[in-house]
Design a protein around this motif. Structure first.
Motif, PDB file in Angstrom:
ATOM      1  N   GLN A 112       7.507   7.708  34.458  1.00 33.46           N
ATOM      2  CA  GLN A 112       8.455   8.283  35.810  1.00 33.46           C
ATOM      3  C   GLN A 112       9.931   7.777  35.652  1.00 33.46           C
ATOM      4  O   GLN A 112       9.989   6.496  35.063  1.00 33.46           O
ATOM      5  N   SER A 113      10.776   8.417  36.118  1.00 36.64           N
ATOM      6  CA  SER A 113      12.204   8.184  35.986  1.00 36.64           C
ATOM      7  C   SER A 113      13.053   8.682  37.089  1.00 36.64           C
ATOM      8  O   SER A 113      12.310   9.533  37.829  1.00 36.64           O
ATOM      9  N   ASP A 114      14.140   8.579  37.177  1.00 37.02           N
ATOM     10  CA  ASP A 114      15.097   9.165  38.124  1.00 37.02           C
ATOM     11  C   ASP A 114      15.696  10.634  37.706  1.00 37.02           C
ATOM     12  O   ASP A 114      16.128  11.168  38.585  1.00 37.02           O
ATOM     13  N   LEU A 115      15.091  11.162  36.780  1.00 38.04           N
ATOM     14  CA  LEU A 115      15.328  12.620  36.152  1.00 38.04           C
ATOM     15  C   LEU A 115      14.481  13.346  37.192  1.00 38.04           C
ATOM     16  O   LEU A 115      13.592  13.125  37.635  1.00 38.04           O
ATOM     17  N   PRO A 116      15.188  14.841  37.299  1.00 31.87           N
ATOM     18  CA  PRO A 116      14.615  15.833  38.021  1.00 31.87           C
ATOM     19  C   PRO A 116      13.125  15.876  37.583  1.00 31.87           C
ATOM     20  O   PRO A 116      12.731  15.597  36.600  1.00 31.87           O
ATOM     21  N   ASN A 117      12.338  16.104  38.656  1.00 32.67           N
ATOM     22  CA  ASN A 117      10.683  16.046  38.431  1.00 32.67           C
ATOM     23  C   ASN A 117      10.304  17.626  37.947  1.00 32.67           C
ATOM     24  O   ASN A 117       9.617  18.335  38.416  1.00 32.67           O
ATOM     25  N   GLN A 118      11.061  18.039  36.759  1.00 27.72           N
ATOM     26  CA  GLN A 118      10.887  19.234  36.107  1.00 27.72           C
ATOM     27  C   GLN A 118      11.031  19.248  34.743  1.00 27.72           C
ATOM     28  O   GLN A 118      11.875  18.349  34.244  1.00 27.72           O
ATOM     29  N   VAL A 119      10.561  20.392  34.181  1.00 29.63           N
ATOM     30  CA  VAL A 119      11.133  20.404  32.677  1.00 29.63           C
ATOM     31  C   VAL A 119      11.152  21.778  32.106  1.00 29.63           C
ATOM     32  O   VAL A 119      10.119  22.489  32.749  1.00 29.63           O
ATOM     33  N   VAL A 120      12.036  22.224  31.139  1.00 22.25           N
ATOM     34  CA  VAL A 120      12.103  23.529  30.751  1.00 22.25           C
ATOM     35  C   VAL A 120      10.752  23.620  29.738  1.00 22.25           C
ATOM     36  O   VAL A 120      10.803  22.797  28.663  1.00 22.25           O
ATOM     37  N   ILE A 121      10.137  24.673  29.676  1.00 24.20           N
ATOM     38  CA  ILE A 121       8.744  24.917  28.899  1.00 24.20           C
ATOM     39  C   ILE A 121       9.160  25.855  27.984  1.00 24.20           C
ATOM     40  O   ILE A 121       9.528  27.079  28.235  1.00 24.20           O
ATOM     41  N   ASP A 122       8.972  25.875  26.610  1.00 20.53           N
ATOM     42  CA  ASP A 122       9.164  26.688  25.498  1.00 20.53           C
ATOM     43  C   ASP A 122       7.902  27.301  25.079  1.00 20.53           C
ATOM     44  O   ASP A 122       7.167  26.576  24.586  1.00 20.53           O
TER      45      ASP A 122
END
Length: 539
Positions: free
Chosen positions: A282-292
């Motif tokens: 867990q980090s302070d980065l947005p709770n999302q990721v681009v999926i390839d």
């Protein structure tokens, strides 16, 4: 006159009659598939069984079969994100480690290197709160390196190309580090935003010593070998993710990226709770990721066998059998060859080109997909583009009947391809948690094919299962700029994360200071070292 000669004369007369007569007043543009089907039966009245069996049935797919394709794709997308199914899933649904899209606050100078196959592009992108300037240089990688070279030679060539570009731009030996985004348009397993392991070569390329290696590390090592470049590769994306990043810079509502070129692929922004394979802390980065998605491989497990026709199977036999099944029905690498195979079948069955079939038409992969785009660009029934294409293929004395038949076949093959892409986009739109979204699209097939955009706009709503508003954003030749945007967003998030940590440290220091100030002095403990003032001598 013999019976066979009489029959030949009759067919020739019929062909001339059709060319001169009844078809002359009919338009060629804007025909529906039903009108195309009827026209083929009219154009080839002696061969209705051939038209039905070898043209109509293979490409006129039922709505039920298209719905089966949607259902299967949706299941494959889900399986690739499920940590219990991922190891056997056909679509690997790799997280790209891109955690956010451009928000307009990015500033600074960023480099991009775009390597997709033979084509190469370097860019320097200057960003200033939503505004940007781009300078670029194009190049090509020699085929002998791509097909017969090794990894060190390939990446040394890329580094030398970057060096030439930076020299031209006055950016050699800079004091400040230049962040680089690297577009590497081949299937990779990504372990971090700046770590990508090549899983296999595509696009008929082969270069030893790269599969299984970290391509970012190989590029960084080559940059350091070349020298004079203060560059750090901070982000690696494929051309699909680059297209989404570039599209989002222009339209903040973009959430899907699609590449339609020699290869096909798509990516989209997914919520982390739906990504079962995500293992990062867990980090302070947005709770999302681009999926390839790497959806070119959809069907490699046999789930599309019910859908494929004989022409698809012939394509597969001659191009990495069993791999990239979905792509082989869509991409610019194969569409022209599918059309050529249909024409070859017509010639073998004595339906078309009986007396002027050429070596070029009989050569595998010689009917380029650009010919399909040119043929479908006809404005009227003079068939200027089609005649030029056939002239390039050394076909003499082309009549209107042949031009019309070829045009119709190109339309049929293209419509099926666009419909499959529309199914894929609809499937992704149904997945994302947005009521409306832009779809960034790039690639030569999309840019130059005159029907693809209109077909997608018409077909996507037919397969959507949720109420979504969408629009297509043409991100022409922007995967390079997208890599720079990925670098810029990565730097922005790192700065934000560092600032957040610094603020936390400062806040903790303040809390500690306040506690110390509020703690009562114990006079009996004045000799305790912790409470003894530090004298000038003991500092």
């Amino acid at each position: 006159m013999s019976a066979s000669n009489s029959e030949d004369a009759l067919k020739s007369a019929l062909r001339s009659s059709v060319a001169r007569g009844s078809m002359m007043n009919k338009e060629i543009k804007g025909l529906t598939l039903d009108e195309v089907r009827d026209a083929l039966y009219t154009l080839l009245p002696d061969n209705p069984e051939f038209v039905r069996k070898h043209i109509i049935e293979p490409f006129y797919v039922s709505d039920d079969d298209y719905k089966k394709v949607y259902k299967s794709l949706a299941e494959n997308l889900e399986a690739g994100l499920d940590d219990t199914k991922h190891h056997t899933a056909t679509l690997k649904m790799w997280p790209s480690y891109v955690r956010d899209l451009p928000d307009g606050t990015e500033t600074g100078t960023f480099l991009a290197l775009d390597f997709g196959s033979h084509h190469l592009k370097a860019e320097v992108v200057s960003l200033d709160h939503g505004k940007y300037e781009v300078d670029s240089m194009n190049g090509f990688v020699p085929e002998k390196i791509l097909l017969h070279g090794d990894g060190e030679k390939l990446f040394d060539y890329l580094a030398n190309f970057l060096h030439r570009f930076l020299k031209r731009s006055g950016l050699l030996n800079t004091t400040d580090r230049l962040p680089l985004g690297f577009t590497f348009a081949f299937p990779c397993k990504r372990l971090a935003i700046n770590k990508a392991i090549l899983t296999r070569w595509t696009k008929n390329l082969h270069c030893d010593g790269v599969v299984g290696e970290d391509v970012v590390a190989m590029l960084q090592a080559a940059i350091e070998r070349r020298g004079e470049m203060n560059i750090e590769c901070v982000a690696s994306v494929n051309d699909t993710v680059g297209t989404l990043m570039s599209g989002a810079q222009e339209d903040p509502k973009c959430a899907i990226g699609v590449i339609l070129s020699k290869g096909v692929n798509a990516c989209y922004m997914e919520q982390l709770e739906k990504v079962g394979t995500w293992t990062e802390k867990q980090s302070d980065l947005p709770n999302q990721v681009v999926i390839d998605t790497e959806w070119s491989e959809f069907g490699d497990d046999g789930c599309l066998d019910f859908f494929r026709n004989d022409y698809d199977k012939m394509i597969d036999e001659n191009h990495h059998k069993g791999k990239a099944i979905f792509e082989k029905m869509i991409s610019g690498q194969y569409l022209g060859e599918i059309v050529r195979l249909v024409l070859e079948k017509m010639n073998d069955s004595d339906v078309l080109f009986q007396d002027h079939w050429t070596k070029e038409l009989g050569t595998r992969n010689r009917f380029y997909t650009k010919y399909v785009s040119e043929i479908l660009s006809e404005e009227d029934i003079r068939f200027i583009h089609t005649r030029k294409v056939l002239e390039d293929l050394h076909v003499p004395l082309v009549v209107e009947l042949e031009c019309r038949v070829i045009h119709h076949i190109c339309q049929i093959v293209s419509t099926r391809a666009a419909t499959l892409v529309a199914i894929g986009i609809a499937c992704l739109l149904d997945r994302i948690n947005k009521s409306e979204a832009g779809i960034a699209v790039d690639g030569a097939l999309y840019r130059f094919h005159p029907l693809f955009k209109d077909l997608l706009n018409a077909k996507i709503p037919q397969f959507l299962q949720t109420d979504k508003k969408f629009w297509l954003v043409q991100s022409a030749d922007r995967s390079g700029k997208g890599a720079a945007m990925a670098a810029a967003v990565t730097e922005r998030l790192h700065r934000k994360n560092d600032d957040s940590k610094q603020e936390t440290v400062q806040e903790n220091d303040k809390v500690t200071e306040v506690k110390n100030d509020e703690e009562p002095q114990n006079e009996s403990s004045t000799n305790d070292e912790s409470n003894t003032p530090v004298s000038e001598d003991t500092k």
